[in-house]
Motif scaffolding. Structure first.
Motif: not given
Length: 247
Positions: A131-148
């Motif tokens: 029931g949650s967004a996860s670490v996908t390429s879309d999320a990484v892009r939206a984070s400007a790479g912060a999820l790395f």
């Protein structure tokens, strides 16, 4: 979905698990049976990889190739274990700041929150397994790479995760319009985890009851609430403000 975001077929997915690839979840056709899928489900359970039973139409929307009724959605990063992370932060002598996302489903919001969290010096993010967004390429892009750069822990039970945080000396503060305390009046100078709720319903009742405090952000206009990523940024930078004064 980009083709690099998934792999399909029972044997390739089994090999990916054995190779310790970062798998976010496995989609399995609801009616699928047989020895191969039983082996896959057993291995997914062993490696704590979430499995979703879905109609074949959902699989076909991802790829029309011979997926054999199974598709693994890949994660660009590896998830962290909460208990290991807490030990590491303690050993480093940190004054930790965490963010808990209770049902944030939009990848854009997740990524934006991760970006704000990383910029504010947060140490990790906790998300639920389902029931949650996860670490996908879309999320990484939206984070400007912060999820790395910021660790993400994916937990089966947020209530249990909060209990673990409490046992390790964290205060848990929910950002909620139900709160009676202005967010600037909450003491954020000690180890703290900020809970942000789902876009539509906010923080779930079970999680609300486990919060030590509920902090409200004043709403002066006609719209009843802020976007969750904006609200998260407001909360995070109040932590930054207070801790800079402490120094």
């Amino acid at each position: 979905m980009d083709k690099t975001d998934y792999i399909f077929g029972i044997r390739p997915i089994l090999e990916a698990i054995d190779a310790d690839k970062n798998i976010d979840k496995i989609l399995v056709r609801r009616e699928l049976t047989g020895e191969g899928v039983r082996e896959l489900l057993k291995k997914a359970k062993e490696y704590e990889i979430p499995v979703q039973k879905v109609p074949i139409e959902k699989l076909n929307r991802i790829t029309l190739k011979n997926h054999q009724g199974v598709i693994a959605i890949m994660s660009p990063v590896a998830y962290h274990r909460l208990d290991n992370l807490l030990i590491q932060l303690y050993e480093e002598g940190k004054n930790p700041l965490a963010v808990i996302l209770d049902g944030v489903t939009d990848a854009g919001n997740f990524g934006a929150i991760a970006r704000s969290a990383e910029c504010a010096g947060a140490d990790f993010i906790i998300i639920p397994e389902r029931g949650s967004a996860s670490v996908t390429s879309d999320a990484v892009r939206a984070s400007a790479g912060a999820l790395f750069h910021i660790p993400v822990c994916r937990e089966k039970d947020l209530v249990a995760a909060i209990k673990t945080l409490h046992e390790n000396g964290y205060k848990v503060v929910g950002a909620s319009e139900k709160g009676n305390t202005d967010y600037t009046s909450v003491d954020f100078t000690s180890p703290v985890a900020i809970v942000m709720g789902a876009e539509d319903r906010g923080i779930s009742n079970d999680v609300l009851r486990k919060c030590d405090e509920l902090a409200a952000i004043p709403i002066l206009g006609r719209v009843g609430s802020l976007n969750v990523s904006v609200a998260a940024g407001v909360m995070l930078y109040e932590v930054v403000r207070q801790r800079m004064i402490e120094e």
